[in-house]
Design an enzyme around this catalytic site. Sequence first.
Site, mmCIF file in Angstrom:
data_model
loop_
_atom_site.group_PDB
_atom_site.id
_atom_site.type_symbol
_atom_site.label_atom_id
_atom_site.label_comp_id
_atom_site.label_asym_id
_atom_site.label_seq_id
_atom_site.Cartn_x
_atom_site.Cartn_y
_atom_site.Cartn_z
ATOM 1 N N ASP A 144 0.817 -1.215 0.000
ATOM 2 C CA ASP A 144 0.000 0.000 0.000
ATOM 3 C C ASP A 144 0.852 1.266 0.000
ATOM 4 O O ASP A 144 0.567 2.234 -0.722
ATOM 5 C CB ASP A 144 -0.944 -0.009 1.204
ATOM 6 C CG ASP A 144 -1.834 -1.251 1.222
ATOM 7 O OD1 ASP A 144 -1.861 -1.973 0.206
ATOM 8 O OD2 ASP A 144 -2.502 -1.497 2.243
ATOM 9 N N TYR A 171 -5.638 -10.869 10.150
ATOM 10 C CA TYR A 171 -4.463 -10.577 9.322
ATOM 11 C C TYR A 171 -3.177 -11.156 9.919
ATOM 12 O O TYR A 171 -2.458 -11.920 9.253
ATOM 13 C CB TYR A 171 -4.363 -9.063 9.095
ATOM 14 C CG TYR A 171 -3.363 -8.640 8.059
ATOM 15 C CD1 TYR A 171 -3.721 -8.497 6.726
ATOM 16 C CD2 TYR A 171 -2.037 -8.393 8.406
ATOM 17 C CE1 TYR A 171 -2.794 -8.104 5.772
ATOM 18 C CE2 TYR A 171 -1.106 -8.006 7.466
ATOM 19 C CZ TYR A 171 -1.489 -7.854 6.148
ATOM 20 O OH TYR A 171 -0.564 -7.466 5.204
HETATM 21 C C1 GAF Z 1 -3.626 -4.916 3.454
HETATM 22 C C2 GAF Z 1 -2.147 -4.760 3.795
HETATM 23 F F1 GAF Z 1 -1.913 -3.512 4.303
HETATM 24 C C3 GAF Z 1 -1.263 -5.009 2.575
HETATM 25 O O1 GAF Z 1 0.098 -4.951 2.941
HETATM 26 C C4 GAF Z 1 -1.600 -6.344 1.915
HETATM 27 O O2 GAF Z 1 -1.087 -7.410 2.671
HETATM 28 C C5 GAF Z 1 -3.116 -6.478 1.706
HETATM 29 O O3 GAF Z 1 -3.842 -6.212 2.905
HETATM 30 C C6 GAF Z 1 -3.492 -7.852 1.219
HETATM 31 O O4 GAF Z 1 -2.957 -8.077 -0.039
HETATM 32 O O5 GAF Z 1 -4.027 -3.910 2.569
#
Ligand code: GAF
Length: 388
Positions: A175, A225
């Site tokens: 991101d 996550y």
């Molecule tokens: C979120 C995280 F911030 C990114 O780094 C990435 O892992 C994403 O999830 C999944 O692809 O946006």
Amino acid sequence: MTLNELTDHVSQLFAKTFGRPPRWIVAAPGRVNVIGEHTDYNDGFVLPMAIEFYTVMAADLSSSSSSSFFDTLFKETAQIEVSQPVLRGDPKWSNYIRGVIAGFQQRGEKIPALDVLVHSTVPLGGGLSSSAALEVSTATLLETAIGKKVDPVEKALLCQKAEHEFAGMPCGIMDQFISVMGRKNHLLLLDCRSRRTELVPLDDPSVAVLIMNTNVKHELTGSEYPTRRRQCEAAAKILGVPSLRDATADALEAAKGKMDPVVYRRARHVIGEIERTVHAAEGVRASNWPTVGQLMYASHYSLRDDYQVSCPELDAVVEIAKAIGVTGGVYGCRMTGGGFGGCCVALVKADAVEAISKKIAADYKKKIGIEPTIFVSRPAAGATVIKS
Ligand code: GAF
């Protein structure tokens, strides 16, 4: 609203709030990821683009010893004492800003006290990287205010560190990299291991990128996550490789018996997704839209079934898009971002955008009972200094 119009608007808001025109204006975009989901923290590939939605900051030096960041969405001011090391604090949203200021301080920079107006058009909680846009916008403002550029890779990593340490989100690098390095009319193929980037043109006027916000956000992202990250690390350990980037589908099948079935499925997603991303980039280079579209659907099903980060609302959008099909103008569609709500992204025929949007909005409303928000964006430029 174009970026120019947005800038004028923010400039006026600054003048109204602080009683004088701003000295600096900067902007950093949100992003949509076309393909390559949950691969960045596995050293894999991602293929995002910056979108025409921005966090804009207008600023001037302050006469006080602390910085004031006024956010137009929250309608509140974060006071940040910059004459000493900046720590986490309130309000919560200010931690993205605080983390970036702390990162500059750790590089030995003396940060002046600023009056800042923060205005964002990146939807909050929509999975379009509103937090990265806030971090990168802050970093761009600080570069401008101290008159020193930070190397783009260092800048993105500094912003990622802010998110880890000040917002408690152990994100990958995608991101922040795209918000710093996006280029108009290009996707960014990022190798998250070497951090090598390649700009892949997406300027064919016959295709458009449609972004559909389900307008739901399930409160799972926070805990799920880090769990996914740990499961990927566990799989890599069993396979005897530094990260899943080094694993092959054959090696995974051979080790299946030694693995928890959930860990196996997580790894199967990541290994397949890295391969799909590389193929999708080839498809974009060759303007082979049906192939790119098929890879997007495969990505979605893998995220839904193996990685288990989708939700009924995201699945509904993909199924509606799939039913419209190529004949109705949809090449492919998938959830985008971390998951559990937020947005889907679709690759569509440009001349069918209106009809597709109407159909998806109506069918989604019928099925889920809420209105989605649907918009188109061309790939946008990364962070920019608009007034210096
Ligand atoms: C979120 C995280 F911030 C990114 O780094 C990435 O892992 C994403 O999830 C999944 O692809 O946006």
